[in-house]
Scaffold this motif. Structure first.
Motif, PDB file in Angstrom:
ATOM      1  N   VAL A   1       0.961  -1.200   0.026  1.00  0.00           N
ATOM      2  CA  VAL A   1      -0.028  -0.017   0.107  1.00  0.00           C
ATOM      3  C   VAL A   1       0.930   1.154  -0.036  1.00  0.00           C
ATOM      4  O   VAL A   1       2.022   1.192   0.302  1.00  0.00           O
ATOM      5  CB  VAL A   1      -1.019  -0.083   1.062  1.00  0.00           C
ATOM      6  CG1 VAL A   1      -1.783  -1.071   1.176  1.00  0.00           C
ATOM      7  CG2 VAL A   1      -0.085   0.067   2.484  1.00  0.00           C
ATOM      8  N   GLN A   2       0.317   2.339  -0.416  1.00  0.00           N
ATOM      9  CA  GLN A   2       0.974   3.407  -0.366  1.00  0.00           C
ATOM     10  C   GLN A   2       0.212   4.337   0.563  1.00  0.00           C
ATOM     11  O   GLN A   2      -0.882   4.607   0.398  1.00  0.00           O
ATOM     12  CB  GLN A   2       1.030   4.152  -1.908  1.00  0.00           C
ATOM     13  CG  GLN A   2       1.795   5.464  -2.061  1.00  0.00           C
ATOM     14  CD  GLN A   2       2.213   5.963  -3.415  1.00  0.00           C
ATOM     15  OE1 GLN A   2       2.373   5.263  -4.313  1.00  0.00           O
ATOM     16  NE2 GLN A   2       2.114   7.434  -3.425  1.00  0.00           N
TER      17      GLN A   2
ATOM     18  N   THR B   1      -5.756   8.904   7.697  1.00  0.00           N
ATOM     19  CA  THR B   1      -4.680   8.426   6.927  1.00  0.00           C
ATOM     20  C   THR B   1      -5.384   7.653   5.651  1.00  0.00           C
ATOM     21  O   THR B   1      -6.411   6.984   5.811  1.00  0.00           O
ATOM     22  CB  THR B   1      -3.679   7.514   7.413  1.00  0.00           C
ATOM     23  OG1 THR B   1      -2.826   8.445   8.433  1.00  0.00           O
ATOM     24  CG2 THR B   1      -2.661   7.117   6.478  1.00  0.00           C
ATOM     25  N   GLU B   2      -4.998   7.617   4.401  1.00  0.00           N
ATOM     26  CA  GLU B   2      -5.547   6.655   3.224  1.00  0.00           C
ATOM     27  C   GLU B   2      -4.479   5.904   2.811  1.00  0.00           C
ATOM     28  O   GLU B   2      -3.125   6.482   2.473  1.00  0.00           O
ATOM     29  CB  GLU B   2      -6.120   7.835   2.151  1.00  0.00           C
ATOM     30  CG  GLU B   2      -7.197   8.497   2.534  1.00  0.00           C
ATOM     31  CD  GLU B   2      -8.005   9.314   1.320  1.00  0.00           C
ATOM     32  OE1 GLU B   2      -7.231   9.400  -0.047  1.00  0.00           O
ATOM     33  OE2 GLU B   2      -9.181   9.471   1.379  1.00  0.00           O
ATOM     34  N   LEU B   3      -4.664   4.690   2.658  1.00  0.00           N
ATOM     35  CA  LEU B   3      -3.917   3.551   2.102  1.00  0.00           C
ATOM     36  C   LEU B   3      -4.362   3.152   0.883  1.00  0.00           C
ATOM     37  O   LEU B   3      -5.526   2.708   0.737  1.00  0.00           O
ATOM     38  CB  LEU B   3      -3.710   2.383   3.208  1.00  0.00           C
ATOM     39  CG  LEU B   3      -3.225   2.892   4.790  1.00  0.00           C
ATOM     40  CD1 LEU B   3      -3.272   1.472   5.506  1.00  0.00           C
ATOM     41  CD2 LEU B   3      -1.806   3.483   4.536  1.00  0.00           C
ATOM     42  N   THR B   4      -3.588   3.438  -0.320  1.00  0.00           N
ATOM     43  CA  THR B   4      -4.024   2.918  -1.553  1.00  0.00           C
ATOM     44  C   THR B   4      -3.110   1.824  -1.757  1.00  0.00           C
ATOM     45  O   THR B   4      -2.010   1.442  -1.790  1.00  0.00           O
ATOM     46  CB  THR B   4      -3.696   3.763  -2.735  1.00  0.00           C
ATOM     47  OG1 THR B   4      -4.284   4.964  -2.278  1.00  0.00           O
ATOM     48  CG2 THR B   4      -4.019   3.668  -3.819  1.00  0.00           C
ATOM     49  N   ILE B   5      -4.060   0.652  -2.127  1.00  0.00           N
ATOM     50  CA  ILE B   5      -3.576  -0.827  -2.607  1.00  0.00           C
ATOM     51  C   ILE B   5      -2.889  -0.678  -3.791  1.00  0.00           C
ATOM     52  O   ILE B   5      -3.464  -0.240  -4.877  1.00  0.00           O
ATOM     53  CB  ILE B   5      -4.788  -1.757  -2.393  1.00  0.00           C
ATOM     54  CG1 ILE B   5      -5.271  -1.984  -1.030  1.00  0.00           C
ATOM     55  CG2 ILE B   5      -3.872  -3.340  -2.863  1.00  0.00           C
ATOM     56  CD1 ILE B   5      -6.163  -2.810  -1.078  1.00  0.00           C
ATOM     57  N   THR B   6      -1.496  -0.950  -4.040  1.00  0.00           N
ATOM     58  CA  THR B   6      -0.759  -1.092  -5.051  1.00  0.00           C
ATOM     59  C   THR B   6      -0.496  -2.258  -5.765  1.00  0.00           C
ATOM     60  O   THR B   6      -0.040  -2.354  -7.101  1.00  0.00           O
ATOM     61  CB  THR B   6       0.516   0.151  -5.156  1.00  0.00           C
ATOM     62  OG1 THR B   6       1.213  -0.569  -4.280  1.00  0.00           O
ATOM     63  CG2 THR B   6       0.075   1.456  -4.664  1.00  0.00           C
ATOM     64  N   LEU B   7      -0.210  -3.194  -4.668  1.00  0.00           N
ATOM     65  CA  LEU B   7      -0.044  -4.633  -5.320  1.00  0.00           C
ATOM     66  C   LEU B   7      -0.231  -5.721  -4.314  1.00  0.00           C
ATOM     67  O   LEU B   7      -0.337  -5.482  -2.935  1.00  0.00           O
ATOM     68  CB  LEU B   7       1.555  -4.579  -5.517  1.00  0.00           C
ATOM     69  CG  LEU B   7       2.060  -5.598  -6.426  1.00  0.00           C
ATOM     70  CD1 LEU B   7       1.612  -5.932  -7.828  1.00  0.00           C
ATOM     71  CD2 LEU B   7       3.640  -5.764  -6.212  1.00  0.00           C
TER      72      LEU B   7
ATOM     73  N   TYR C   1     -12.165  -5.920  -1.217  1.00  0.00           N
ATOM     74  CA  TYR C   1     -11.591  -5.345  -2.564  1.00  0.00           C
ATOM     75  C   TYR C   1     -10.929  -6.471  -3.322  1.00  0.00           C
ATOM     76  O   TYR C   1     -10.442  -7.788  -2.689  1.00  0.00           O
ATOM     77  CB  TYR C   1     -10.257  -4.670  -1.621  1.00  0.00           C
ATOM     78  CG  TYR C   1     -10.477  -3.241  -1.169  1.00  0.00           C
ATOM     79  CD1 TYR C   1     -10.297  -2.034  -1.704  1.00  0.00           C
ATOM     80  CD2 TYR C   1     -10.705  -3.337   0.337  1.00  0.00           C
ATOM     81  CE1 TYR C   1     -10.688  -0.985  -0.918  1.00  0.00           C
ATOM     82  CE2 TYR C   1     -11.016  -2.120   1.010  1.00  0.00           C
ATOM     83  CZ  TYR C   1     -10.923  -0.935   0.462  1.00  0.00           C
ATOM     84  OH  TYR C   1     -11.092   0.077   0.974  1.00  0.00           O
ATOM     85  N   PHE C   2     -10.931  -6.204  -4.456  1.00  0.00           N
ATOM     86  CA  PHE C   2     -10.283  -7.325  -5.555  1.00  0.00           C
ATOM     87  C   PHE C   2      -9.011  -6.735  -6.180  1.00  0.00           C
ATOM     88  O   PHE C   2      -9.348  -6.041  -7.151  1.00  0.00           O
ATOM     89  CB  PHE C   2     -11.350  -7.917  -6.576  1.00  0.00           C
ATOM     90  CG  PHE C   2     -12.364  -8.440  -5.884  1.00  0.00           C
ATOM     91  CD1 PHE C   2     -12.470  -9.867  -5.689  1.00  0.00           C
ATOM     92  CD2 PHE C   2     -13.683  -7.669  -5.597  1.00  0.00           C
ATOM     93  CE1 PHE C   2     -13.856 -10.289  -5.399  1.00  0.00           C
ATOM     94  CE2 PHE C   2     -14.684  -8.144  -4.834  1.00  0.00           C
ATOM     95  CZ  PHE C   2     -14.720  -9.665  -4.818  1.00  0.00           C
ATOM     96  N   PRO C   3      -7.908  -6.768  -5.362  1.00  0.00           N
ATOM     97  CA  PRO C   3      -6.719  -6.058  -5.914  1.00  0.00           C
ATOM     98  C   PRO C   3      -6.036  -6.923  -7.151  1.00  0.00           C
ATOM     99  O   PRO C   3      -5.032  -7.396  -7.238  1.00  0.00           O
ATOM    100  CB  PRO C   3      -5.786  -6.250  -4.740  1.00  0.00           C
ATOM    101  CG  PRO C   3      -6.327  -7.064  -3.980  1.00  0.00           C
ATOM    102  CD  PRO C   3      -7.654  -7.313  -4.217  1.00  0.00           C
TER     103      PRO C   3
ATOM    104  N   THR D   1      -8.938   2.114  -2.150  1.00  0.00           N
ATOM    105  CA  THR D   1      -8.270   3.194  -1.145  1.00  0.00           C
ATOM    106  C   THR D   1      -8.972   2.714   0.222  1.00  0.00           C
ATOM    107  O   THR D   1      -9.999   2.708   0.139  1.00  0.00           O
ATOM    108  CB  THR D   1      -8.341   4.428  -1.586  1.00  0.00           C
ATOM    109  OG1 THR D   1      -7.588   4.802  -2.751  1.00  0.00           O
ATOM    110  CG2 THR D   1      -7.867   5.351  -0.250  1.00  0.00           C
ATOM    111  N   ILE D   2      -7.963   2.666   1.193  1.00  0.00           N
ATOM    112  CA  ILE D   2      -8.497   2.153   2.532  1.00  0.00           C
ATOM    113  C   ILE D   2      -8.502   3.501   3.377  1.00  0.00           C
ATOM    114  O   ILE D   2      -7.253   3.918   3.577  1.00  0.00           O
ATOM    115  CB  ILE D   2      -7.786   1.184   3.033  1.00  0.00           C
ATOM    116  CG1 ILE D   2      -7.825  -0.090   2.393  1.00  0.00           C
ATOM    117  CG2 ILE D   2      -8.332   0.916   4.570  1.00  0.00           C
ATOM    118  CD1 ILE D   2      -6.668  -1.355   2.804  1.00  0.00           C
TER     119      ILE D   2
END
Length: 561
Positions: free
Chosen positions: A439-440, A467-473, A520-522, A531-532
């Motif tokens: 996550v970013q 805070t926002e955590l964006t799943i990147t992988l 989420y389906f990453p 984004t979490i």
């Protein structure tokens, strides 16, 4: 002829008389007078003797130890050929002045003890030698400190200061100005010509001993040695020096005590907070807060701390910021669902199938806004200093500064339907190790990975509220080991022995928090990264499935699947 002879004789006699006068005069005027070098020779010899004594004493010949027991004495112990030490006087400080103890000088030339009056117990002493060296000793110490010697013709003057605290003597450093010298801190040695000088205590009539929590007021100057002192009760005075001497500034500690309650405001110490219409209860795990009062640490609870503080200044140091950790208890159905879905319940519990508690689910940071007093008899000087002149209460006020929520991240591994392991030498099912979710962190370029750091141990990490955590992988994982798998094909079963497992793809990531349950389906190919948002304690379960199993791929052949 006779007349000429008499003239020659007269000239010879005259010449003899002149020579008898001129030659001695010439010898006298061209020779160095003995008295012109006597002073220099004596001064050089004196300095050499003085320095030699210092070298001997500081090399431990003799070792001088002050044993301040109920029967105080000074121990002289030689470790080599004894160097005679001529002691002209020994003084002890009685709280007011330096008191001499010797009726006549003593020569120490071997191991021996010199006993002091019992009134010297626990008081500093000064040993004065015939070479004008001063050796200063605190109780139960060896000679390491003050040696007074200086330029030829100069007189050593040692300036020191003490605070009288009941029956105790406390050495202190004060700023003094002697004559035209710049301000210096005591203890200090000056080298002066005989004469009269001014000295001034620049600290003023009141000083604060932070390490002791004491306030002391100036009493007087005292002098020991060769000289006299004018107006000893004044901060600025004059003294006359004719030989080595010691000047001491005497302060007296204020011993009057007052009852002072020290408390906090705005900190939920050991208490509970109810939020969201009773849907959330926060239970504080911090029952006390540490505080330094006059360099001594205390712990203050919800009822405060009662102390007796002496008259004067005191330093009260509360933390500028203080974190309080809470157990987070909620009746939210999302947390109940999370509890039932979690493969491991580490730090999460449920009561009566209705209430879920997350241990350490929230941390609140509180900021100190200042000290206040309940009475005019206690003055607040600044954020950490007070002046006490009566009983009362001192309060440290805090305000909420920031909030952090716990994120619990774990994996859930399983085999496809119809496949199960009948033997495995390493865990393969459930919450096994692997930090797979990348996550970013919002507003930054920082990327981190979330997941189990060890088998069956979830990751626990705090993020600031909002805070926002964006799943990147979502990484795949390989595992080596020894596995026996049973695979069902309709009504048939196949046994596969494998040394290698590989996750085919992430299934999904489920998020649970106070208000949301979200899946989420990453999958990068489908652009379903999400984004979490962190606005309450959050539980993340990353579901993965083993797909390929067999021998590790080495560039040829096929894996069993």
């Amino acid at each position: 002829m006779r007349k000429a002879l008499s003239s020659a004789i007269f000239l010879i006699i005259t010449l003899i008389i002149l020579l008898s006068v001129l030659i001695p005069a010439l010898l006298i005027f061209n020779s160095t007078p003995i008295y012109s070098s006597q002073g220099q020779i004596a001064s050089t010899g004196y300095q050499q003797l003085q320095k030699n004594e210092q070298n001997q004493v500081f090399r431990g010949n003799p070792n001088i130890y002050y044993n301040s027991s109920l029967t105080p004495y000074i121990e002289f112990l030689y470790g080599s050929i004894p160097y005679p030490l001529n002691i002209t006087q020994i003084y002890y400080f009685n709280g007011t002045t330096w008191v001499p103890t010797l009726k006549q000088p003593i020569v120490v030339a071997g191991n021996q003890n010199i006993y002091l009056p019992s009134s010297a117990f626990n008081n500093p002493i000064l040993i004065v030698s015939s070479q004008a060296n001063f050796y200063f000793l605190n109780p139960n110490t060896s000679v390491t400190t003050v040696t007074i010697s200086g330029p030829a013709g100069k007189v050593p003057v040692y300036v020191t200061a003490f605070v009288i605290n009941g029956s105790k003597i406390i050495p202190v450093s004060i700023q003094v100005v002697l004559g035209a010298n710049p301000p210096l801190l005591t203890p200090q040695v000056y080298y002066l010509n005989p004469g009269t000088y001014s000295i001034s205590d620049k600290n003023g009539s009141t000083i604060f001993l932070q390490g002791y929590g004491l306030t002391a007021t100036f009493q007087n100057w005292t002098l020991v040695g060769y000289g006299n002192l004018n107006s000893p009760s004044k901060l600025s005075t004059t003294f006359t020096v004719t030989g080595p001497l010691v000047l001491t500034a005497i302060y007296k500690a204020q011993l009057q005590k007052f009852n002072v309650l020290i408390n906090t405001n705005g900190l939920p110490l050991g208490s509970t907070i109810t939020l969201n219409n009773n849907q959330v209860t926060l239970t504080s795990l911090n029952k006390t807060i540490p505080v330094l009062i006059d360099n001594k640490q205390y712990y203050i609870g919800s009822n405060g701390l009662q102390l007796q503080l002496t008259y004067g200044y005191h330093v009260i140091q509360f933390p500028s910021y203080y974190n309080i950790t809470f157990n987070y208890t909620s009746t939210s159905s999302n947390y109940i669902s999370a509890y039932n879905a979690m493969p491991i319940k580490n730090g999460v519990s449920m009561q009566n199938n209705q209430v879920v508690t997350i241990q350490g689910g929230q941390i609140n940071c509180y900021q100190l806004t200042g000290l206040s007093s309940s009475t005019s008899k206690i003055s607040v000087i600044n954020s950490y200093t007070v002046f006490v002149n009566g009983s009362g209460e001192i309060t440290a006020s805090y305000r909420s500064y920031s909030t952090y929520y716990l994120v619990i991240a774990m994996n859930y591994f399983e085999f496809p339907s119809g496949v199960w392991a009948t033997y495995n030498n390493t865990p393969v099912n459930g919450s096994i190790a692997g930090q797979l979710l990348q996550v970013q962190i919002g507003g930054t370029n920082q990327q981190i990975v979330l997941g189990n750091p060890q088998n069956y141990i979830p990751e626990k990490i705090y993020f600031k509220a909002g805070t926002e955590l964006t799943i990147t992988l979502d990484y795949l994982i390989d595992m080596s080991g020894s596995f026996t798998l049973t695979i069902q094909y309709y009504q048939n079963y196949q046994i596969v022995h494998a040394s290698y497992l590989h996750s085919y793809y992430p299934i999904y990531v489920t998020l649970y928090n106070l208000t949301t349950k979200y899946v989420y389906f990453p999958e990068a190919s489908q652009g379903n990264y999400g984004t979490i948002g962190i606005n309450s304690p959050t539980i993340l379960i990353n579901y993965q499935e083993w797909k390929y199993y067999g021998e590790p791929y080495t560039g040829g052949g096929n894996s069993n699947g």
